[in-house]
Design an enzyme around this catalytic site. Sequence first.
Site, PDB file in Angstrom:
ATOM      1  N   ASN A 147       0.824  -1.202   0.000  1.00 55.51           N
ATOM      2  CA  ASN A 147       0.000   0.000   0.000  1.00 55.51           C
ATOM      3  C   ASN A 147       0.867   1.264   0.000  1.00 55.51           C
ATOM      4  O   ASN A 147       1.948   1.272  -0.562  1.00 55.51           O
ATOM      5  CB  ASN A 147      -1.013  -0.023   1.145  1.00 55.51           C
ATOM      6  CG  ASN A 147      -2.364   0.559   0.729  1.00 55.51           C
ATOM      7  OD1 ASN A 147      -2.440   1.683   0.247  1.00 55.51           O
ATOM      8  ND2 ASN A 147      -3.420  -0.216   0.898  1.00 55.51           N
ATOM      9  N   ARG A 148       0.443   2.324   0.673  1.00 57.27           N
ATOM     10  CA  ARG A 148       1.015   3.642   0.467  1.00 57.27           C
ATOM     11  C   ARG A 148       1.959   4.078   1.587  1.00 57.27           C
ATOM     12  O   ARG A 148       1.738   3.762   2.755  1.00 57.27           O
ATOM     13  CB  ARG A 148      -0.115   4.671   0.321  1.00 57.27           C
ATOM     14  CG  ARG A 148      -0.942   4.495  -0.954  1.00 57.27           C
ATOM     15  CD  ARG A 148      -2.363   4.999  -0.767  1.00 57.27           C
ATOM     16  NE  ARG A 148      -3.133   5.004  -2.008  1.00 57.27           N
ATOM     17  CZ  ARG A 148      -3.735   3.957  -2.536  1.00 57.27           C
ATOM     18  NH1 ARG A 148      -3.654   2.773  -1.936  1.00 57.27           N
ATOM     19  NH2 ARG A 148      -4.434   4.050  -3.655  1.00 57.27           N
ATOM     20  N   HIS A 155       3.157   0.152  -2.839  1.00 59.09           N
ATOM     21  CA  HIS A 155       3.583  -1.253  -2.818  1.00 59.09           C
ATOM     22  C   HIS A 155       5.103  -1.411  -2.793  1.00 59.09           C
ATOM     23  O   HIS A 155       5.675  -2.254  -3.497  1.00 59.09           O
ATOM     24  CB  HIS A 155       2.980  -2.004  -3.990  1.00 59.09           C
ATOM     25  CG  HIS A 155       1.480  -2.075  -3.960  1.00 59.09           C
ATOM     26  ND1 HIS A 155       0.765  -2.153  -2.781  1.00 59.09           N
ATOM     27  CD2 HIS A 155       0.557  -2.084  -4.964  1.00 59.09           C
ATOM     28  CE1 HIS A 155      -0.527  -2.204  -3.050  1.00 59.09           C
ATOM     29  NE2 HIS A 155      -0.686  -2.161  -4.359  1.00 59.09           N
ATOM     30  N   HIS A 211      -1.829  -9.688  -3.925  1.00 57.68           N
ATOM     31  CA  HIS A 211      -2.705  -8.770  -4.651  1.00 57.68           C
ATOM     32  C   HIS A 211      -3.598  -9.495  -5.657  1.00 57.68           C
ATOM     33  O   HIS A 211      -3.864  -8.985  -6.754  1.00 57.68           O
ATOM     34  CB  HIS A 211      -1.860  -7.707  -5.355  1.00 57.68           C
ATOM     35  CG  HIS A 211      -2.521  -6.371  -5.452  1.00 57.68           C
ATOM     36  ND1 HIS A 211      -3.665  -6.175  -6.195  1.00 57.68           N
ATOM     37  CD2 HIS A 211      -2.207  -5.172  -4.911  1.00 57.68           C
ATOM     38  CE1 HIS A 211      -4.016  -4.900  -6.121  1.00 57.68           C
ATOM     39  NE2 HIS A 211      -3.146  -4.266  -5.340  1.00 57.68           N
ATOM     40  N   TYR A 236      -6.923 -10.702  -7.479  1.00 54.91           N
ATOM     41  CA  TYR A 236      -8.267 -10.185  -7.719  1.00 54.91           C
ATOM     42  C   TYR A 236      -9.180 -11.392  -7.935  1.00 54.91           C
ATOM     43  O   TYR A 236      -8.969 -12.192  -8.851  1.00 54.91           O
ATOM     44  CB  TYR A 236      -8.316  -9.327  -8.973  1.00 54.91           C
ATOM     45  CG  TYR A 236      -7.527  -8.035  -8.932  1.00 54.91           C
ATOM     46  CD1 TYR A 236      -8.182  -6.805  -8.978  1.00 54.91           C
ATOM     47  CD2 TYR A 236      -6.145  -8.049  -8.892  1.00 54.91           C
ATOM     48  CE1 TYR A 236      -7.470  -5.625  -8.985  1.00 54.91           C
ATOM     49  CE2 TYR A 236      -5.420  -6.868  -8.890  1.00 54.91           C
ATOM     50  CZ  TYR A 236      -6.093  -5.656  -8.939  1.00 54.91           C
ATOM     51  OH  TYR A 236      -5.379  -4.484  -8.945  1.00 54.91           O
ATOM     52  N   ASP A 294     -11.551   1.510  -2.983  1.00 57.26           N
ATOM     53  CA  ASP A 294     -10.098   1.331  -2.907  1.00 57.26           C
ATOM     54  C   ASP A 294      -9.695   1.826  -1.529  1.00 57.26           C
ATOM     55  O   ASP A 294      -9.026   2.838  -1.382  1.00 57.26           O
ATOM     56  CB  ASP A 294      -9.391   2.107  -4.023  1.00 57.26           C
ATOM     57  CG  ASP A 294      -7.901   1.778  -4.110  1.00 57.26           C
ATOM     58  OD1 ASP A 294      -7.456   0.854  -3.397  1.00 57.26           O
ATOM     59  OD2 ASP A 294      -7.193   2.459  -4.874  1.00 57.26           O
ATOM     60  N   GLN A 346      -7.649  -4.274   2.611  1.00 59.56           N
ATOM     61  CA  GLN A 346      -7.942  -3.297   1.562  1.00 59.56           C
ATOM     62  C   GLN A 346      -8.894  -3.916   0.558  1.00 59.56           C
ATOM     63  O   GLN A 346      -8.614  -4.975  -0.015  1.00 59.56           O
ATOM     64  CB  GLN A 346      -6.652  -2.874   0.851  1.00 59.56           C
ATOM     65  CG  GLN A 346      -6.840  -1.795  -0.211  1.00 59.56           C
ATOM     66  CD  GLN A 346      -6.664  -0.396   0.316  1.00 59.56           C
ATOM     67  OE1 GLN A 346      -6.392  -0.202   1.505  1.00 59.56           O
ATOM     68  NE2 GLN A 346      -6.800   0.592  -0.540  1.00 59.56           N
ATOM     69  N   GLU A 377      -6.904  -7.387   0.189  1.00 52.59           N
ATOM     70  CA  GLU A 377      -5.494  -7.392   0.579  1.00 52.59           C
ATOM     71  C   GLU A 377      -5.365  -7.255   2.096  1.00 52.59           C
ATOM     72  O   GLU A 377      -5.584  -6.182   2.660  1.00 52.59           O
ATOM     73  CB  GLU A 377      -4.759  -6.235  -0.106  1.00 52.59           C
ATOM     74  CG  GLU A 377      -4.911  -6.204  -1.611  1.00 52.59           C
ATOM     75  CD  GLU A 377      -4.674  -4.820  -2.165  1.00 52.59           C
ATOM     76  OE1 GLU A 377      -3.557  -4.287  -1.977  1.00 52.59           O
ATOM     77  OE2 GLU A 377      -5.611  -4.252  -2.770  1.00 52.59           O
TER      78      GLU A 377
END
Length: 351
Positions: free
Chosen positions: A80-81, A106, A176, A178, A248, A285, A315
């Site tokens: 993430n950030r 990431h 990650h 989906y 998100d 997430q 996530e």
Amino acid sequence: MVTKSVFGTLADGAQIDLYKITNKNGASVSLQTLGAGIQSLYMPDKNGTLADVVLGFDNPQDYTNPDLGYQGLVVGRWANRIRDAKFTFNGKEYKTPMNQGSWTLHGGGRFSFTPWDAEEVGDDFVIFSRFSPDGEDGFGGNFTMKVKYTLTDENVLRVEYTVLCDEDTVANPTNHAYFNLSGNADEDVQNHYLTINADYYTKTDADQLPTGELGELKGTMMDFTQSRKIGERIDEPFNDIIDGIGYDNNYCLYKKDFTMQPAAVLEHKESGRRLEVYTDLPGIQLYCGGWLDKDSDYGKASNGKVTFRRGAALETQFYPDTLHHTDKFPAKFVKANEEFKTVTEFRFFAD
């Protein structure tokens, strides 16, 4: 049973291998050495029909394009950030790659977009390993991450992350993938039902970077405490949602003591497939591919194109940008020469 095959090569000629674990039911997961990633995951529906329930590609080179969404790849060192692409830890400032806007996303992407070593293979598991030297991408310490995937006969995909470093450092690994449980290449994820065991989320600014404050979910378009369709309210205006993108966001799970807990349930009613996510981390997430192209030629023959809202990433993680909010967000860091471990399980059912 585990079988090995060649998946393909990267642009630099590096060979990428696939390790396929198949259980007694015929369910299987294919794992690639690129980014220690999940390339396919076949699970039965209520009639026993197997289908691939994760998005991805048939060419390993496509996985190295960050604009295609880190499909099924492991993320490290920090998922993430990280605001301003820097943080201070134990009194020292570290500068990380500014690979998204003015921040780090990431960990800069290196863990996802480079080959890992397949260290050990068993009857129902594969262990991947990657060494990251001190200073790589600005992070401290000689750092080794191992990821063990186990597929059980109960259709549980267990993902165990282990980190060892020669100095105190930070780690926030995740996968990650989906998920689209329909088995239908033309169906997006908006008709899937979702439950998330959280009453709060991390509030964000215009760049979706955490402010350090938590917001209440009850009654909002982000509230999934009761099962409902992902697409039911996804386009409603909301302060912490970017218009046109949809979910998100990080959800703050009930337990903060780093013990296993149920985090989320994703369901596809028509097929009967249900995914239950368990983790020992405090956050999850939800991202529904809102930044992906609405029209794309990239994807797998087995389950269609990787496009806008085609899948849901769930996530498991520490909250985004925890490194700037250790006084408010639950945190646990790597101690020198001590194993750091975290576990996530994806449990599949069909009824």
